[in-house]
Every structure is written in C-alpha cells, then in structure tokens.
Design a protein around this motif. Structure first.
Motif, PDB file in Angstrom:
ATOM      1  N   PRO A  47      35.804 -11.832 105.033  1.00  0.00           N
ATOM      2  CA  PRO A  47      36.127 -12.274 103.847  1.00  0.00           C
ATOM      3  C   PRO A  47      36.792 -13.735 103.707  1.00  0.00           C
ATOM      4  CG  PRO A  47      37.726 -10.624 104.472  1.00  0.00           C
ATOM      5  CD  PRO A  47      36.744 -10.627 105.584  1.00  0.00           C
ATOM      6  N   LYS A  48      36.778 -14.567 102.704  1.00  0.00           N
ATOM      7  CA  LYS A  48      37.315 -15.815 102.829  1.00  0.00           C
ATOM      8  C   LYS A  48      38.542 -15.601 102.162  1.00  0.00           C
ATOM      9  CE  LYS A  48      32.550 -18.073 101.902  1.00  0.00           C
ATOM     10  NZ  LYS A  48      31.955 -18.615 101.023  1.00  0.00           N
ATOM     11  N   PRO A  49      39.322 -16.996 102.274  1.00  0.00           N
ATOM     12  CA  PRO A  49      40.749 -16.794 101.690  1.00  0.00           C
ATOM     13  C   PRO A  49      40.459 -16.406  99.931  1.00  0.00           C
ATOM     14  CG  PRO A  49      40.871 -18.476 103.061  1.00  0.00           C
ATOM     15  CD  PRO A  49      39.144 -17.813 103.040  1.00  0.00           C
ATOM     16  N   GLY A  50      41.448 -15.521  99.674  1.00  0.00           N
ATOM     17  CA  GLY A  50      41.301 -14.965  98.372  1.00  0.00           C
ATOM     18  C   GLY A  50      40.327 -14.262  97.885  1.00  0.00           C
ATOM     19  N   GLU A  51      39.441 -13.330  98.863  1.00  0.00           N
ATOM     20  CA  GLU A  51      38.396 -12.752  98.482  1.00  0.00           C
ATOM     21  C   GLU A  51      38.551 -11.166  99.093  1.00  0.00           C
ATOM     22  OE1 GLU A  51      33.562 -13.472  99.013  1.00  0.00           O
ATOM     23  OE2 GLU A  51      34.747 -13.713 100.694  1.00  0.00           O
ATOM     24  N   LEU A  52      38.029 -10.291  98.071  1.00  0.00           N
ATOM     25  CA  LEU A  52      38.028  -8.968  98.663  1.00  0.00           C
ATOM     26  C   LEU A  52      36.701  -8.504  98.721  1.00  0.00           C
ATOM     27  CD1 LEU A  52      39.767  -6.178  98.995  1.00  0.00           C
ATOM     28  CD2 LEU A  52      39.250  -5.587  96.761  1.00  0.00           C
ATOM     29  N   GLU A  95      50.100 -12.342 101.771  1.00  0.00           N
ATOM     30  CA  GLU A  95      51.514 -12.710 102.611  1.00  0.00           C
ATOM     31  C   GLU A  95      51.160 -12.090 103.877  1.00  0.00           C
ATOM     32  OE1 GLU A  95      54.703 -12.212 100.121  1.00  0.00           O
ATOM     33  OE2 GLU A  95      54.045 -13.398  98.418  1.00  0.00           O
ATOM     34  N   PRO A  96      51.459 -12.809 105.066  1.00  0.00           N
ATOM     35  CA  PRO A  96      51.556 -12.324 106.378  1.00  0.00           C
ATOM     36  C   PRO A  96      52.595 -11.190 106.549  1.00  0.00           C
ATOM     37  CG  PRO A  96      51.300 -14.676 106.818  1.00  0.00           C
ATOM     38  CD  PRO A  96      51.736 -14.249 105.051  1.00  0.00           C
ATOM     39  N   GLY A  97      52.175  -9.970 106.972  1.00  0.00           N
ATOM     40  CA  GLY A  97      52.880  -8.706 107.149  1.00  0.00           C
ATOM     41  C   GLY A  97      53.291  -8.058 106.052  1.00  0.00           C
ATOM     42  N   ARG A  98      52.596  -8.234 104.807  1.00  0.00           N
ATOM     43  CA  ARG A  98      52.763  -7.573 103.569  1.00  0.00           C
ATOM     44  C   ARG A  98      52.029  -6.246 103.503  1.00  0.00           C
ATOM     45  NH1 ARG A  98      54.671  -9.595  98.634  1.00  0.00           N
ATOM     46  NH2 ARG A  98      54.361  -7.773  97.137  1.00  0.00           N
ATOM     47  N   VAL A  99      52.405  -5.254 102.848  1.00  0.00           N
ATOM     48  CA  VAL A  99      51.919  -4.263 102.577  1.00  0.00           C
ATOM     49  C   VAL A  99      50.708  -4.190 101.466  1.00  0.00           C
ATOM     50  CG1 VAL A  99      51.964  -1.691 101.870  1.00  0.00           C
ATOM     51  CG2 VAL A  99      53.638  -2.829 103.208  1.00  0.00           C
ATOM     52  N   VAL A 100      49.472  -3.684 101.832  1.00  0.00           N
ATOM     53  CA  VAL A 100      48.374  -4.006 101.020  1.00  0.00           C
ATOM     54  C   VAL A 100      48.141  -2.602  99.949  1.00  0.00           C
ATOM     55  CG1 VAL A 100      46.164  -4.787 100.301  1.00  0.00           C
ATOM     56  CG2 VAL A 100      47.644  -5.755 102.306  1.00  0.00           C
ATOM     57  N   THR A 101      48.381  -2.683  98.755  1.00  0.00           N
ATOM     58  CA  THR A 101      47.760  -1.603  97.957  1.00  0.00           C
ATOM     59  C   THR A 101      46.646  -1.671  97.464  1.00  0.00           C
ATOM     60  OG1 THR A 101      50.519  -0.987  97.806  1.00  0.00           O
ATOM     61  CG2 THR A 101      48.804   0.275  96.300  1.00  0.00           C
ATOM     62  N   LEU A 102      45.772  -0.645  97.518  1.00  0.00           N
ATOM     63  CA  LEU A 102      44.588  -0.811  97.051  1.00  0.00           C
ATOM     64  C   LEU A 102      44.562   0.329  95.679  1.00  0.00           C
ATOM     65  CD1 LEU A 102      42.122  -0.822 100.000  1.00  0.00           C
ATOM     66  CD2 LEU A 102      42.881  -2.594  98.617  1.00  0.00           C
ATOM     67  N   TYR A 152      47.854  -3.058 106.056  1.00  0.00           N
ATOM     68  CA  TYR A 152      49.199  -3.890 106.408  1.00  0.00           C
ATOM     69  C   TYR A 152      48.226  -5.104 106.801  1.00  0.00           C
ATOM     70  CZ  TYR A 152      53.597  -4.893 108.715  1.00  0.00           C
ATOM     71  OH  TYR A 152      54.805  -5.305 108.764  1.00  0.00           O
ATOM     72  N   ALA A 153      48.758  -6.416 106.058  1.00  0.00           N
ATOM     73  CA  ALA A 153      48.129  -7.653 106.375  1.00  0.00           C
ATOM     74  C   ALA A 153      48.694  -8.131 107.995  1.00  0.00           C
ATOM     75  CB  ALA A 153      48.670  -8.380 105.241  1.00  0.00           C
ATOM     76  N   ASP A 154      47.773  -8.684 108.450  1.00  0.00           N
ATOM     77  CA  ASP A 154      48.389  -9.311 109.806  1.00  0.00           C
ATOM     78  C   ASP A 154      48.744 -10.795 109.379  1.00  0.00           C
ATOM     79  OD1 ASP A 154      46.229 -10.965 109.490  1.00  0.00           O
ATOM     80  OD2 ASP A 154      44.627 -10.062 110.714  1.00  0.00           O
ATOM     81  N   SER A 155      49.077 -11.368 110.984  1.00  0.00           N
ATOM     82  CA  SER A 155      49.914 -12.734 110.571  1.00  0.00           C
ATOM     83  C   SER A 155      48.973 -13.792 110.016  1.00  0.00           C
ATOM     84  CB  SER A 155      50.146 -13.078 112.032  1.00  0.00           C
ATOM     85  OG  SER A 155      48.961 -13.211 112.922  1.00  0.00           O
ATOM     86  N   GLY A 162      47.112 -12.917 107.111  1.00  0.00           N
ATOM     87  CA  GLY A 162      46.832 -12.750 105.933  1.00  0.00           C
ATOM     88  C   GLY A 162      45.864 -11.884 105.761  1.00  0.00           C
ATOM     89  N   ALA A 163      45.269 -11.442 106.681  1.00  0.00           N
ATOM     90  CA  ALA A 163      43.829 -10.639 106.627  1.00  0.00           C
ATOM     91  C   ALA A 163      44.317  -9.182 106.712  1.00  0.00           C
ATOM     92  CB  ALA A 163      42.755 -11.006 107.403  1.00  0.00           C
ATOM     93  N   PHE A 164      43.263  -8.372 106.072  1.00  0.00           N
ATOM     94  CA  PHE A 164      43.440  -6.694 106.512  1.00  0.00           C
ATOM     95  C   PHE A 164      42.143  -6.070 106.174  1.00  0.00           C
ATOM     96  CE2 PHE A 164      43.511  -7.425 101.850  1.00  0.00           C
ATOM     97  CZ  PHE A 164      42.859  -6.383 101.391  1.00  0.00           C
TER      98      PHE A 164
END
Length: 297
Positions: free
Chosen positions: A186-191, A212-219, A230-233, A235-237
């Motif tokens: 994915p590109k930045p800002g894309e799901l 945000e790096p290290g942020r919990v991602v809720t779908l 869990y987003a990596d350093s 910002g990807a997951f």
C-alpha cells in the motif's frame, strides 16, 4: 402395567445420563500459547503457536496488554501459528504475550499466555569511512629558449542527437468506485485488501500505510470490530479481517490508527443446511419404544 411404567422411566433416566456425559465431554476446554523463540532484540521476529477449544471468532494476541495480532479460530480450527515481530521501541525486559477468544459453549473468555524477553536493541552497523587521497599536482617542464612546444591535439566528440523514448506504461487507469485491492504494497494513506470479494470462512487480509509508528490499529466494518494490528516503525501494518456478521453486498473496512484509512470488499453469502443431533434421535427412539410396549400390553 408396572413393568411398562418402569421401562418408560428407565428410558428417560438413560437419556438424562447420555446428556450429562455429553455435557461433561464438552466441558473439557483447552487453551495454550507458545513462543518460538521466547527472547530476542527489539524489532526481531518470532512465532506464536496457539491451541484454543472451543472458540467462537478470532483469537486476539496482546503484547504487554495492547492487542497486536489475531488468528481465525472455531470448533474445527482449534490450533495454528501466527508470525509476529517485537515492537521496534520495546526496551529490554520481559513482556506478557496473551491470547484471548470467546468460549463457544459458555460465551465467556478463554485465555492463555506466555512471556517474551527483550534482550536489547540491535547494534547499528557503522557507516564505512571513505578516505579520498589528495590530488597530485604535476609541475610543468621548463622550456628552453628557442624551443617551440606544440600542444596536443584535442578531439571533441559531438553529443548524440538520439532521443530515448520511454516505453508506454501498461498499467490501466484506476476506475472510480472499484474496491482497493492490489498485489503490491500500500501507498501512504491507503488501505489495501488482498481480494475484491470474500465468502464466509475465507481468509481476508488488510494492509495499510501512513499510521503513527507503534500505534494500535483497529479495523471496523459497519460499526463492528473485524480485526486489529500493530503499526511498525514505518507506520505500515498487515492484519487478518474477520467479519462478525454475514451480510451479502459491499462492505467498507475502516482502519483507525491516528489517521483514518478505508477500503471496500464484497461479501458473498451461500446457504447451508444442518441435521439433527444424535442425542435427540436416541430420545425419540426410547419414547417410541415405550409407546409400542404400552400399545401391545
């Protein structure tokens, strides 16, 4: 007549004993979580092996209390493995890794856990230093009086006039309204969802970038949580998606991770039929047997 009454009550008692035995067999629950390896540096990879029965819905794995990974589980899929990575910002120490799912029998939680030891952060590789030697200055040879010095001939190559035309792109333009699915990252800002449509029970994965790096991602989808990561350093997951409700048609998947990312997928529903349980068949058999004895008495 007394014999018939005793036979009827004996059949009822046997049925009750069979139901109690089935209930005791179903009451044997198992839940365990294993880590391999169980120690490593921040950012290193490890594997979570799990065994949960009876589960309804996904098993959510938490790192130090924060939901980070998940796996699909049900009465047929009772064990498996999950690829995981230590958070990049984790400090040296021991952290709990806990798996939790919903008990399909009682509706309560089933949980088990293990512990991972962060041994330290990886040592950065030093950048090699390149030493440039000083330029060498050549002194001109003095010319004797009366001597004529002829400079060397200089050959100039004219620049090429040929123009290289890049090949035309074979990528078709994106069509508005098409669900975001792609085999590339994915590109930045894309799901990005890994398939445009899914049937009940099929695996579906979502990948995103720009969190945000290290942020919990809720779908979530239609207000219900369908996965977490869990987003990596960077910002990807990447996380599996498990719908809690089966409804045919397009569904929008939303990822909340400091920013809001969206994607879409079509859900295809098929019908299935079930049968009667063995306990009900045994109960009907004994009741019919009692009625037959009473009739011929």
């Amino acid at each position: 007549m007394r014999f018939v009454v005793r036979l009827f009550f004996g059949a009822v008692a046997a049925t009750v004993l069979l139901l109690a035995a089935a209930g005791n067999a179903n009451a044997q629950y198992t839940s365990s979580v294993g880590l391999k390896p169980s120690s490593g540096t921040a950012g290193s990879s490890f594997t979570i092996s799990w065994n949960f029965y009876p589960c309804k819905g996904p098993v959510t794995f938490s790192w130090n209390g924060a939901p980070t990974w998940s796996a699909n589980a049900d009465l047929q899929n009772t064990s498996g493995t999950v690829a995981a990575k230590v958070p990049a910002g984790a400090q040296p120490g021991t952290y709990p890794v806990t798996g939790t799912c919903t008990n399909a029998r009682t509706g309560g939680p089933l949980s088990a856990g293990s512990r991972f030891t962060v041994t330290g952060t990886p040592t950065p590789t030093p950048t090699p230093v390149t030493t440039t030697p000083p330029p060498v200055t050549t002194r001109p040879t003095p010319t004797r009086p009366g001597a004529t010095t002829t400079p060397p001939a200089t050959t100039t190559t004219p620049p090429s006039s040929a123009t290289t035309t890049p090949p035309p792109s074979s990528t078709p333009p994106a069509t508005p309204g098409t669900p975001t699915t792609s085999s590339t990252g994915p590109k930045p800002g894309e799901l990005v969802l890994d398939r445009p449509s899914v049937k009940p029970g099929e695996a579906l994965s979502a990948s995103g970038k720009g969190c945000e790096p290290g942020r919990v991602v809720t779908l979530t989808s239609d207000g219900a949580e369908v996965g977490s990561a869990y987003a990596d350093s960077s910002g990807a997951f990447t996380a599996p998606v498990e719908f809690t409700r089966i409804e045919a048609g397009p569904h929008t998947v939303v990822a909340e991770c400091g920013v809001r990312l969206t994607g879409a997928v079509d859900q295809v529903v098929t019908r299935s039929s079930g049968g009667q349980t063995g306990t009900l068949v045994i109960l009907v058999f004994f009741v019919l047997a009692g009625i037959t004895v009473l009739r011929f008495r």
